[in-house]
Design an enzyme around this catalytic site. Structure first.
Site, mmCIF file in Angstrom:
data_model
loop_
_atom_site.group_PDB
_atom_site.id
_atom_site.type_symbol
_atom_site.label_atom_id
_atom_site.label_comp_id
_atom_site.label_asym_id
_atom_site.label_seq_id
_atom_site.Cartn_x
_atom_site.Cartn_y
_atom_site.Cartn_z
ATOM 1 N N CYS A 28 -7.312 -50.903 -57.651
ATOM 2 C CA CYS A 28 -6.835 -51.100 -56.282
ATOM 3 C C CYS A 28 -6.642 -52.581 -55.958
ATOM 4 C CB CYS A 28 -7.801 -50.468 -55.295
ATOM 5 S SG CYS A 28 -7.963 -48.680 -55.508
ATOM 6 N N CYS B 176 -11.983 -50.496 -63.086
ATOM 7 C CA CYS B 176 -12.552 -49.698 -62.012
ATOM 8 C C CYS B 176 -14.075 -49.790 -61.959
ATOM 9 C CB CYS B 176 -12.040 -48.277 -62.053
ATOM 10 S SG CYS B 176 -10.222 -48.260 -61.876
ATOM 11 N N ASP B 177 -14.643 -49.144 -60.955
ATOM 12 C CA ASP B 177 -15.906 -49.583 -60.381
ATOM 13 C C ASP B 177 -17.113 -49.546 -61.307
ATOM 14 O OD1 ASP B 177 -14.014 -49.311 -58.402
ATOM 15 O OD2 ASP B 177 -15.448 -48.724 -56.885
ATOM 16 N N LYS B 178 -17.339 -48.450 -62.022
ATOM 17 C CA LYS B 178 -18.562 -48.329 -62.825
ATOM 18 C C LYS B 178 -18.296 -48.567 -64.296
ATOM 19 C CE LYS B 178 -19.921 -47.244 -58.857
ATOM 20 N NZ LYS B 178 -18.590 -47.469 -58.316
ATOM 21 N N GLU C 191 -20.920 -43.243 -52.269
ATOM 22 C CA GLU C 191 -20.457 -44.229 -51.288
ATOM 23 C C GLU C 191 -20.208 -43.556 -49.937
ATOM 24 O OE1 GLU C 191 -18.141 -47.281 -54.324
ATOM 25 O OE2 GLU C 191 -16.977 -45.945 -53.036
ATOM 26 N N SER D 75 -18.208 -48.713 -50.465
ATOM 27 C CA SER D 75 -17.130 -49.179 -51.326
ATOM 28 C C SER D 75 -16.919 -50.667 -51.102
ATOM 29 C CB SER D 75 -15.845 -48.416 -50.981
ATOM 30 O OG SER D 75 -14.724 -49.054 -51.551
ATOM 31 N N ASP E 184 -13.125 -43.602 -58.613
ATOM 32 C CA ASP E 184 -13.850 -43.498 -57.349
ATOM 33 C C ASP E 184 -12.979 -42.942 -56.235
ATOM 34 O OD1 ASP E 184 -15.352 -45.374 -59.006
ATOM 35 O OD2 ASP E 184 -16.542 -45.758 -57.211
#
Length: 570
Positions: A199, A121-123, A448, A474, A80
């Protein structure tokens, strides 16, 4: 123990399959064992995924030690942070469905008996969770872990001594406003992300790792282990042994991820102040699991759970602090009166059993129900004439003075136009910045609005301007913002008919978002909304088929009826 892989590995009629495995170095003895897929999103683009080359080896060793035959395959894992703020971000949410489909195809084509899913991570984590409940094969998820934070004791905008990647975009706003100089900005760029890992703050990546653990599909205490710690490799090995026990018990994801487990995850997300994106992903996992779960139920569940952990962006602490304080087990122990404690987990035990020895080591990082960071919930669901099907906000990341916000609309048709307007000084304190046509269909891909919000925060406008969008945000965003406006503009939703100067009221604590003086039906009748992006490739198919954000932005995988319940593959 009869496994489904034996359907294609036993008897003379399946000699051709055995021969293909033997060509890869497998032996007759191994081919009599359960075949366990190790799914990894390893790549060297995304720093959260670099660790998986080592972790897959440890998972393999765990599976072998417990009597299984490990086979490996990969899936995509986009970053991302690298995709942020340009056309690439339109592909990020759609990768979630691609990942779920990849795993389904490989597991079904090869009649695998179980899965260990390695994602970060995000997805990626939600895509893997969706695949797990869709397939309903014994499965354990193990994430890659957070990075270590950077350290900046002086002029730290979060108030502590740690920083992370999210400070960089915020610092661009501070640089533009003259609050820092070029040398300070360059230092932040070089020191904000000192190691591999997802992160270091509580963004969507770490949120979804925490919620996978809260739902019981990840081993207790493993979600927050830093990527560079040796315990991360130990967790990989233990996950390999754990999946073999699940195969023996025939304990599958739909036995674990029930409505009660999803509700547990919602409560944990509220308590930790997790990402607004978790709403999308939990709805999508519920859909794949055949569980009836709505965005407004999420809002109701959140109301009872205060924000209890002040992690960046809603406080000064990082995932490292949270890990050292006891992590998800310690948080769930605090929430025990609100949780469904008899839920089965991937340990084969109940949540109650898993939490027997959970301990909290820092009461400032993990607060109590009686002494929370905020009395308000970490996540809020809003509704009103601007969002009749719902909208999502993050009360824990909104300044107290902005929990009620009313002001004139400043309309932008998309993120690029909004970023140009912010950088040109067009957005003023007191305005409601509306960024539309960025939903799942209209984006397409629901990018985002991270950069817009970060720029405003860096320009000291984070609590003085409210950003409202049919896109999303985010997990690292803070300030005054509302996303996931439904219906979106591309669905002819009310947001399509807002005009510059319309008064918009956002009342977070009352759950209200309205343009009280606007007659949307009259505007729709007078001048139908025309704006639509031209897209091709995968995004064309995605926009054509995707549901809106209040339905998890899922792509339906079966014919829908009022009584539809997805039938798992076996």
């Amino acid at each position: 123990m009869k496994t489904r892989s034996q359907d294609i590995l036993h008897g003379p009629e399946w000699a051709n399959v055995r021969a293909l495995y033997k060509a890869g170095g497998y032996t007759d003895k191994e081919l009599k064992r359960p075949v366990i897929g190790i799914v990894s999103s390893f790549n060297t683009i995304c720093p959260g995924h670099v660790i998986f080359r080592q972790m897959t080896q440890r998972v393999r060793e765990g599976i072998q030690a417990a009597g299984g035959m490990p086979v490996e395959f990969g899936t995509i894992g986009a970053c991302d942070g690298i995709a942020m703020g340009h056309k690439g971000m339109r592909y990020i949410l759609p990768t979630r469905e691609m990942i779920a489909n990849d795993i389904e195809a490989m597991a079904q084509a090869h009649r695998l008996d179980g899965l260990v899913l390695l994602g970060a991570c995000d997805k990626i984590v939600p895509g893997m969770l969706m695949a797990a409940v869709r397939l309903n094969l014994p499965a354990v998820l193990v994430n890659g872990g957070p990075s270590l934070p950077g350290r900046m004791k002086e002029n730290n905008p979060y108030g502590g001594e740690y920083i992370d990647h999210s400070i960089i975009q915020q610092s661009e706003g501070a640089l533009k406003a003259g609050l820092i100089d070029e040398e300070q900005f360059a230092w932040i760029e070089d020191h904000a992300v000192p190691t591999i890992g997802s992160c270091a703050m509580l963004g969507t990546a770490n949120t979804m790792g925490c919620l996978a653990e809260a739902m019981g599909l990840m081993l207790p205490g493993t979600a927050t282990i830093p990527a560079v710690y040796s315990q991360r490799l130990a967790a990989a090995y233990q996950s390999g042994t754990a999946v073999m026990e699940l195969v023996k018990q025939n304990l599958c994801p739909r036995d674990i991820i029930t409505k009660q487990a999803l509700s547990n995850a919602v409560r944990v997300n509220s308590a930790i102040g997790g990402s607004t994106n978790a709403v999308l992903h939990l709805l999508a996992v519920a859909y794949e699991a055949g569980v009836d779960f709505s965005v407004f139920e999420i809002g109701e569940i959140c109301k009872d759970i205060p924000h209890m952990t002040p992690m960046i962006p809603a406080g000064k602490y990082t995932l490292l602090d949270f890990y050292e304080a006891g992590g998800i087990p310690a948080m769930m122990k605090e929430l025990e009166p609100f949780l469904a404690m008899e839920q089965k987990t991937c340990t084969g035990k109940t949540l109650r059993d898993n939490l027997l020895h959970a301990k909290k080591y820092n009461g400032e990082v993990i607060r109590s129900l009686e002494d929370p960071v905020h009395r308000r919930a970490g996540i809020g669901i809003l509704k009103g004439n601007l969002a009749p099907e719902g909208a999502v906000t993050k009360p824990s990341a909104i300044p107290d003075e902005a929990l009620y916000f009313s002001g004139p609309a400043k309309i932008y048709e998309g993120e690029e136009e909004a970023l140009a307007g912010i950088r040109a000084g067009q957005v003023q304190a007191g305005q409601v910045l509306v960024i539309r046509n960025e939903g799942p269909k209209g984006g397409p891909g629901m990018p985002e609005m991270y950069k817009a919000m970060k720029l405003l925060v860096g320009m000291d406008l984070g609590g003085k301007v409210c950003v409202v969008t049919d896109g999303r945000f985010s997990g690292s965003n803070n300030g005054c913002f509302v996303g996931h406006i439904c219906p979106e503009a591309a669905e002819d939703g009310p947001i399509a008919y807002l005009q510059d100067g319309d008064i918009i009221t956002v009342d977070v604590q009352s759950g209200l978002i309205e343009a009280p003086e606007v007659n949307f039906e009259k505007r729709r009748a007078d001048s139908p909304y025309q704006y639509r992006r031209q897209v091709n490739g995968y995004l064309y198919q995605y926009a054509k088929n995707v549901k809106n954000a209040s339905h998890g932005a899922v792509i339906p995988v079966c014919e829908e009826t009022e009584t539809t319940a997805l039938i798992p593959f076996r």
